[in-house]
Design a protein around this motif. Structure first.
Motif, PDB file in Angstrom:
ATOM      1  N   UNK A   1      10.880  -4.062  23.899  1.00 37.72           N
ATOM      2  CA  UNK A   1      10.981  -5.581  24.344  1.00 37.72           C
ATOM      3  C   UNK A   1      12.298  -6.179  24.105  1.00 37.72           C
ATOM      4  N   UNK A   2      12.426  -7.182  24.184  1.00 33.62           N
ATOM      5  CA  UNK A   2      13.732  -7.755  24.353  1.00 33.62           C
ATOM      6  C   UNK A   2      13.774  -9.032  23.395  1.00 33.62           C
ATOM      7  N   UNK A   3      15.248  -9.391  23.203  1.00 35.81           N
ATOM      8  CA  UNK A   3      15.583 -10.706  22.555  1.00 35.81           C
ATOM      9  C   UNK A   3      15.066 -10.258  21.065  1.00 35.81           C
ATOM     10  N   UNK A   4      14.653 -11.611  20.404  1.00 33.25           N
ATOM     11  CA  UNK A   4      14.494 -11.620  18.951  1.00 33.25           C
ATOM     12  C   UNK A   4      13.081 -10.679  18.776  1.00 33.25           C
ATOM     13  N   UNK A   5      12.250 -10.563  19.687  1.00 38.01           N
ATOM     14  CA  UNK A   5      11.225  -9.842  19.174  1.00 38.01           C
ATOM     15  C   UNK A   5      10.975  -8.420  19.331  1.00 38.01           C
ATOM     16  N   UNK A   6      12.253  -8.107  19.868  1.00 36.43           N
ATOM     17  CA  UNK A   6      12.380  -6.580  20.260  1.00 36.43           C
ATOM     18  C   UNK A   6      12.321  -5.914  18.933  1.00 36.43           C
ATOM     19  N   UNK A   7      11.884  -4.569  19.196  1.00 35.11           N
ATOM     20  CA  UNK A   7      11.841  -3.914  17.855  1.00 35.11           C
ATOM     21  C   UNK A   7      12.195  -2.428  18.289  1.00 35.11           C
ATOM     22  N   UNK A   8      12.376  -1.608  17.332  1.00 32.63           N
ATOM     23  CA  UNK A   8      12.612  -0.117  17.508  1.00 32.63           C
ATOM     24  C   UNK A   8      11.513   0.382  17.144  1.00 32.63           C
ATOM     25  N   UNK A   9      11.138   1.694  18.030  1.00 36.70           N
ATOM     26  CA  UNK A   9       9.878   2.323  17.819  1.00 36.70           C
ATOM     27  C   UNK A   9      10.482   3.735  17.720  1.00 36.70           C
ATOM     28  N   UNK A  10       9.922   4.426  16.759  1.00 38.42           N
ATOM     29  CA  UNK A  10      10.360   5.962  16.484  1.00 38.42           C
ATOM     30  C   UNK A  10       9.040   6.985  16.850  1.00 38.42           C
ATOM     31  N   UNK A  11       9.596   7.839  17.041  1.00 38.53           N
ATOM     32  CA  UNK A  11       8.716   9.049  17.391  1.00 38.53           C
ATOM     33  C   UNK A  11       8.378   9.696  16.029  1.00 38.53           C
ATOM     34  N   UNK A  12       7.221   9.808  15.578  1.00 35.04           N
ATOM     35  CA  UNK A  12       7.060  10.499  14.553  1.00 35.04           C
ATOM     36  C   UNK A  12       6.257  11.859  14.820  1.00 35.04           C
ATOM     37  N   UNK A  13       7.140  12.747  14.603  1.00 32.80           N
ATOM     38  CA  UNK A  13       6.577  13.953  15.050  1.00 32.80           C
ATOM     39  C   UNK A  13       6.098  15.025  13.479  1.00 32.80           C
ATOM     40  N   UNK A  14       4.824  15.521  13.893  1.00 27.93           N
ATOM     41  CA  UNK A  14       4.422  16.205  12.682  1.00 27.93           C
ATOM     42  C   UNK A  14       4.241  17.721  13.114  1.00 27.93           C
ATOM     43  N   UNK A  15       4.390  18.610  12.137  1.00 29.47           N
ATOM     44  CA  UNK A  15       4.409  19.971  12.546  1.00 29.47           C
ATOM     45  C   UNK A  15       3.741  20.446  11.165  1.00 29.47           C
ATOM     46  N   UNK A  16       2.572  21.144  11.110  1.00 34.04           N
ATOM     47  CA  UNK A  16       1.940  21.405  10.123  1.00 34.04           C
ATOM     48  C   UNK A  16       0.900  22.682  10.241  1.00 34.04           C
ATOM     49  N   UNK A  17       0.608  23.202   8.936  1.00 35.80           N
ATOM     50  CA  UNK A  17      -0.025  24.422   8.941  1.00 35.80           C
ATOM     51  C   UNK A  17      -1.450  24.288   8.346  1.00 35.80           C
TER      52      UNK A  17
ATOM     53  N   UNK B   1       1.673  17.192  16.395  1.00 32.77           N
ATOM     54  CA  UNK B   1       1.077  15.865  16.980  1.00 32.77           C
ATOM     55  C   UNK B   1       2.457  15.028  16.909  1.00 32.77           C
ATOM     56  N   UNK B   2       2.530  13.983  17.659  1.00 28.81           N
ATOM     57  CA  UNK B   2       3.288  12.894  17.454  1.00 28.81           C
ATOM     58  C   UNK B   2       2.914  11.632  17.816  1.00 28.81           C
ATOM     59  N   UNK B   3       3.308  10.406  17.091  1.00 29.06           N
ATOM     60  CA  UNK B   3       3.067   9.258  17.320  1.00 29.06           C
ATOM     61  C   UNK B   3       4.196   8.225  17.330  1.00 29.06           C
ATOM     62  N   UNK B   4       4.036   7.073  18.019  1.00 28.13           N
ATOM     63  CA  UNK B   4       4.757   6.131  17.908  1.00 28.13           C
ATOM     64  C   UNK B   4       4.797   4.986  16.883  1.00 28.13           C
ATOM     65  N   UNK B   5       5.705   4.863  16.150  1.00 30.61           N
ATOM     66  CA  UNK B   5       5.656   3.831  14.951  1.00 30.61           C
ATOM     67  C   UNK B   5       6.836   3.081  14.887  1.00 30.61           C
ATOM     68  N   UNK B   6       6.625   1.746  14.557  1.00 33.45           N
ATOM     69  CA  UNK B   6       7.746   0.767  14.504  1.00 33.45           C
ATOM     70  C   UNK B   6       7.819   0.593  13.099  1.00 33.45           C
ATOM     71  N   UNK B   7       9.176  -0.005  12.826  1.00 36.54           N
ATOM     72  CA  UNK B   7       9.529   0.178  11.292  1.00 36.54           C
ATOM     73  C   UNK B   7       8.487  -0.526  10.330  1.00 36.54           C
ATOM     74  N   UNK B   8       7.874  -1.531  10.768  1.00 38.21           N
ATOM     75  CA  UNK B   8       7.133  -2.429  10.094  1.00 38.21           C
ATOM     76  C   UNK B   8       5.755  -1.435   9.572  1.00 38.21           C
ATOM     77  N   UNK B   9       5.317  -0.560  10.646  1.00 35.78           N
ATOM     78  CA  UNK B   9       4.518   0.177  10.137  1.00 35.78           C
ATOM     79  C   UNK B   9       4.811   1.190   9.085  1.00 35.78           C
TER      80      UNK B   9
END
Lengths: 767, 368
Positions: free
Chosen positions: A406-422, A431-439
């Motif tokens: 997004x742009x302007x003040x409604x913009x936010x940063x999304x991070x990729x959360x990547x998980x690796x597990x046994x 697997x991985x998902x996209x999450x934003x900070x408020x998540x």
């Protein structure tokens, strides 16, 4: 394509190879190294364990593949696995191999028969080359891999390495050529996301490589010939060339008929896989370009490394088959260099975040081994880290690739959360998902609501930083916003890692949902948690705690002491944090000052009319430029290595106080219930006195009810107390471990930069 | 300039043996203990001098009117007056020299004396001998202000600064000097910034280390002991890092810093000399004009003036050329020496630090 042919001749002098080949001692060491390579090649989850015991490596990978894709098991899979699982027994393994892959057998047979055929030679080389040409990225590597593999198979030696050790990219083509298409299929199935889609589109590419091949034959073949001859000279075994020719030739035919499309597809896969990480991480693109250049350079300049790698292969070869050794040598030498090159590429590609890529590119093993040899510091560090995690590796979470949405003040940063597990509780190993900070904040809220009252220490996420985020939103790409993002990313990662490391929290469905579910309902009401609000909350909690301590005559000295301890260490850490931050500031200042000093020195140098002096000054300026970079690195090292971790501790201490608070609340409830019970008892006594039996019954019931409540609350309180206690102890243990690890890393990086400073100064002294 | 050993020197001490061994803080004033080796062999002169004495020496050197072409000499620059509690302005003037408890300042004075003593002309001055050997401080009476006094020049100066020179050599030299003066000043300033930041870092490391020490507590709990140990080793790391930074800063000051400072002051000195020469040039041109225009009656007198001025100017020019060449040679030398010294020192420090860090790393590893 042309370049590939140029590259293909072995970049190092043959005599050296010979030396190395004969150097059995080295070989042993390298063998081990190689083993570890295999281990890492293996599926991501398992590689840790494999590293620890090299002998078993081969078996484990096989098992892994089974585990990872049980659904995919095809008939062909079985032979593969068998092969893999029996690395120690070379003969049986070979048998197994030969059964599924008829062609393979043919190859080995023909070898022995047609030793003298010169034409065969050329054929081999051709095939070799066309393969090289066809592969856009890993051409050479793949081609040579094939050769080596065939060689290996013929030798009936290490079937396993062939299958297992190659990184996925490489392994696919190899396996196809050697055995059957089936193997490829199984492999690709395992990495279904990558390979399966790719194989199809590759077909069109088929034509071009073929043409190229024809051309290349002439020039390239000569080169190869030369090499071969040299090799034979060195080894004094004429068989060398023959052996290699034949298998390859047959392979070649194979390729032409049915297999060709597939190897190509496989080859093509490599670029594709690469592109995945690129997409994720903008930086990767830059590095990639460098990577190729550098890998080449390193191939040329650091022959030793390749040798070592190559030798591992050879060694095993020699052990198994003394007769055919020479042949293997010739082949393996090539493999070795390919290996090296391939490894270099990989390791350079992913120095930032190996783990990140492991999923998309199953090549970490090589990266690791190469890293050990070539780009030591970072990779080593990571190695260590991983080794440390070895024993307890169950789940790894990483946060990466911050991306502005997004742009302007409604913009936010999304991070990729990547998980690796046994862990079996997750559907996929990675697997991985996209999450934003408020998540992240939302997750924390949910967790602390659920587990906080029970006395668990819920790791807190980093606070919201309005200023930093606003800068990012405005889109300023200056260093401070980069710094901010990196800090936050790191903090989020550590936060998540802490959550999943907590046995209770990991079981929480919300955590799983957070890690796995594609779309997460938008977290609401995180505002209260963010920024100043969050801090305030912690402070309020603290106040409440202190107020309550006054009221509460602490029954347990331990808690009293701990609380005080937490308070004092909180203050200490805050102080430490402030101090480190100021240190970081100073370092940054030093960096800028050094930069301007360098600039002014350069100016003075250009104004100077004495040439020698002028040159010296401009040299000085260059050195200072380097120093500036070092100072800057040191600053970020301080910031990320120390300051951020201290900040983490402060947050955790806040969380601990929160859990103390919850314990207090439980106590309060218990006390309230008790006093209520008291009141009820008094009322009962009064009623008894007043002789009102009708109400007496009611009162009695109430008393019973409150008595139950009191015992329940008491039990609850005890439980919470126990949990808090356990958690705090655990925290302390963790804290020490963490600190140690961090300090070690920090020291290592210090040492490194000190070395570089030394190098810089060294420079100057030549003046 | 510095290396030169003159035959027939009236000086009874070895030029290279002059040392400012100590800076003594005496109330508000600084006293410098100067030790010089006797030429005759064994024995040293020990004298105590204040900045006033240095100033007196400088003035004496300026005012040797009898030496032909004295104005063409680039006088070794005396650092600005030091004060015990320097104001911000003085600090700025002194720059790097104000750091490190006056040690660099002493070193700068030492350089000054050595340069005067090794100067082919200046070393013949009786004042220098007095300054170095006489037990009585020579400079306590105020010396008369000379026209060469720098302060008075500034006012009259600017207008002549831009005067076109008659000789390309000097014109070029003036331009070069102009450029170099500016650049060197900037470089010295920036370097000072670097050094100061390094000192700040050192202090910050020290603070951090001290704060970490606070975290260390003696408890029976093994976990806590572990943690304490970790804190302690980190604290040690930081304290050694702080020390390292400090010695880096010291190295900077002692080698490159002093060199840059000296260079910057010498550029100023050269500028002054060039300016003096330019003044003379202006004077000569005026005299030439006057001689041309003069009425027959005054013609002879004017010619006379013109001639003396011309001789003076020529003497100055000759001396100036010599001095400039000499300065250039010396400059390269001291720069080189400063740079080499700097590198060596930094290397040694870096190695030491590496060792230290290695030790610490081992220690921490052992803990783990």
């Amino acid at each position: 394509m042309a370049t590939s042919s140029e590259r293909s001749p072995p970049p190092f002098p043959d005599s050296e190879e010979q030396d190395i080949l004969q150097d059995t001692e080295d070989e042993i060491g390298q063998q081990q190294q190689r083993d570890s390579d295999y281990g890492e090649d293996e599926d991501d989850e398992l590689f840790m364990s494999t590293i620890s015991d090299p002998p078993d490596t081969d078996t484990t990978p096989a098992v892994t593949s089974q585990n990872t894709d049980p659904s995919l098991e095809s008939p062909i899979d079985d032979p593969m696995m068998e092969l893999v699982s029996e690395p120690s027994d070379s003969k049986p393994a070979a048998d197994v191999l030969s059964e599924p892959s008829d062609e393979f057998e043919d190859l080995s047979n023909t070898e022995s028969d047609t030793n003298d055929d010169p034409m065969a030679k050329t054929d081999t080389t051709d095939d070799f080359f066309d393969l090289l040409g066809s592969e856009s990225e890993s051409k050479k590597a793949v081609a040579q891999m094939e050769v080596t593999h065939t060689a290996e198979i013929q030798l009936e030696k290490e079937v396993t390495p062939a299958l297992v050790d190659v990184m996925l990219d490489f392994s696919l083509p190899e396996t196809k050529l050697e055995d059957t298409v089936v193997v490829l299929g199984s492999d690709s199935n395992a990495k279904s996301d990558l390979s399966v889609p790719e194989t199809r589109p590759v077909e069109p590419l088929l034509d071009s490589p073929l043409k190229v091949e024809a051309k290349m034959q002439n020039a390239a073949v000569v080169d190869l010939f030369g090499d071969d001859e040299e090799g034979s000279d060195l080894f004094a075994e004429p068989k060398l060339s023959k052996a290699s020719k034949l298998p390859q030739k047959s392979l070649f035919e194979e390729v032409d008929n049915n297999l060709f499309p597939e190897p190509l597809g496989a080859n093509d896969k490599k670029p594709v896989t690469v592109s995945v990480p690129v997409g994720l991480e903008p930086k990767a693109i830059v590095t990639k370009a460098e990577v190729e250049v550098r890998s080449k350079a390193s191939v040329l300049t650091e022959p030793d490394d390749f040798f070592s790698e190559e030798t591992m292969v050879t060694e095993s070869a020699q052990k198994m088959q003394s007769g055919t050794t020479s042949k293997t040598n010739g082949l393996q030498e090539e493999e070795g260099d390919i290996f090296a090159e391939a490894t270099v590429e990989l390791s350079l590609d992913s120095p930032r975040n190996e783990r990140k890529r492991e999923p998309s590119k199953p090549s970490p093993p090589t990266a690791l081994s190469a890293a050990a040899g070539l780009s030591p510091p970072e990779a080593l560090e990571e190695l260590e880290e991983e080794e440390e995690d070895d024993d307890k590796f169950e789940i790894q979470v990483s946060v990466k690739a911050p991306e502005k949405v997004g742009d302007g003040m409604t913009a936010y940063m999304a991070y990729k959360v990547f998980t690796q597990t046994s862990l079996a509780m997750f559907r996929n190993p990675t697997f991985s998902v996209r999450r934003r900070y408020s998540d992240f904040l939302g997750l924390y809220e949910k967790l602390s609501e659920k587990h906080g009252p029970n006395g668990y220490i819920v790791p807190p996420p980093p606070e919201k930083n309005l200023l930093g985020m606003t800068k990012v939103k405005v889109g300023k790409e200056d260093s401070s916003s980069v710094d901010f993002l990196e800090r936050r990313r790191g903090a989020l990662e550590r936060y998540l890692q802490r959550v999943v490391c907590h046995p209770t929290l990991l079981q929480d469905p919300d955590v799983r949902e957070f890690l796995e579910r594609e779309e997460l309902p938008r977290a609401v009401n995180t505002q209260a948690l963010s920024g100043a609000g969050f801090l305030k909350m912690i402070n309020r909690a603290t106040d409440a705690v202190s107020k309550m301590t006054i009221k509460m005559n602490e029954s347990d000295v331990w808690f009293e002491d701990k609380l005080q301890e937490v308070e004092s260490s909180d203050q200490q850490f805050r102080k430490l944090h402030a101090l480190v931050e100021s240190l970081v500031l100073h370092r940054k200042e030093l960096s800028t000052n050094t930069a301007s000093f360098a600039k002014s020195t350069a100016m003075l140098g250009s104004a100077e009319d004495n040439t020698a002096l002028s040159r010296a000054l401009s040299q000085l300026s260059e050195v200072e430029d380097k120093m500036e970079q070092l100072h800057q690195d040191q600053a970020s090292n301080d910031a990320f290595g120390l300051a951020e971790h201290i900040a983490d501790f402060i947050r955790l201490l806040g969380a601990i106080r929160g859990s103390f608070d919850h314990r207090m609340k439980a106590w309060q409830r218990w006390q309230d219930a008790q006093s209520m019970l008291q009141k009820k008892r008094e009322a009962e006594a009064k009623l008894l006195w007043a002789n009102k039996p009708d109400k007496l019954q009611l009162a009695k019931e109430e008393i019973a009810e409150w008595e139950a409540k009191v015992t329940q609350y008491e039990r609850e309180f005890e439980r919470v107390s126990a949990t808090v206690r356990k958690e705090v102890l655990h925290f302390e243990k963790e804290r020490t471990q963490n600190f140690k690890r961090q300090i070690m890393k920090y020291l290592e990086s210090l040492l490194r930069s000190q070395h570089q400073v030394g190098n810089c100064s060294n420079f100057r002294i030549h003046h | 300039m510095m290396e030169e050993v003159k035959e027939g020197s009236v000086l009874s001490v070895q030029t290279n043996g002059i040392k400012v061994s100590e800076v003594v803080k005496d109330g508000d004033s600084l006293t410098f203990i100067i030790i010089s080796q006797k030429l005759s062999g064994t024995g040293e002169y020990h004298v105590a001098r204040t900045y006033d004495d240095f100033d007196w020496l400088q003035q004496h050197l300026f005012s040797q009117e009898e030496v032909p072409g004295i104005q063409g000499i680039i006088f070794p620059p005396l650092p600005a007056r030091a004060q015990v509690n320097p104001s911000a302005k003085v600090m700025k003037q002194l720059g790097l020299l104000a750091l490190g408890d006056w040690k660099p300042y002493g070193a700068a004075l030492e350089q000054f004396l050595q340069q005067v003593a090794s100067h082919s002309v200046l070393c013949k001055n009786k004042a220098l001998e007095d300054f170095l050997t006489s037990t009585e401080p020579p400079g306590r009476q105020k010396s008369k202000k000379n026209i060469l006094n720098r302060l008075s020049q500034a006012v009259e100066g600017l207008r002549k600064e831009g005067h076109k020179d008659v000789e390309d050599f000097f014109q070029n030299e003036r331009d070069l000097n102009q450029a170099l003066t500016n650049c060197t000043k900037v470089v010295a300033e920036k370097f000072l910034d670097v050094v100061q930041t390094e000192q700040k870092i050192s202090v910050a490391c020290g603070h951090f280390s001290a704060a970490l020490q606070m975290c260390v507590e003696s408890a029976e709990d093994p976990d806590k002991q572990d943690f304490s140990r970790v804190c302690k080793s980190l604290s040690e790391v930081f304290s050694s890092m702080g020390k390292h930074m400090l010695s880096v800063a010291e190295n900077d000051t002692d080698s490159l810093g002093l060199g840059l400072d000296l260079d910057s002051r010498y550029q100023d000195a050269e500028k002054e000399m060039l300016f003096r020469r330019t003044c003379k040039l202006v004077e000569l041109e005026a005299a030439q004009r006057n001689a041309e225009r003069a009425k027959p009656v005054k013609k002879a007198a004017m010619e006379e003036v013109k001639k003396t001025t011309e001789t003076e100017f020529n003497q100055i020019s000759v001396m100036a050329k010599q001095e400039i060449m000499e300065l250039k040679r010396a400059r390269v030398q001291w720069f080189q020496r400063a740079l080499v010294l700097w590198c060596e020192k930094q290397l040694v420090t870096a190695k030491k630090n590496t060792e230290q860090l290695n030790l610490h790393l081992e220690k921490v590893r052992a803990l783990a």
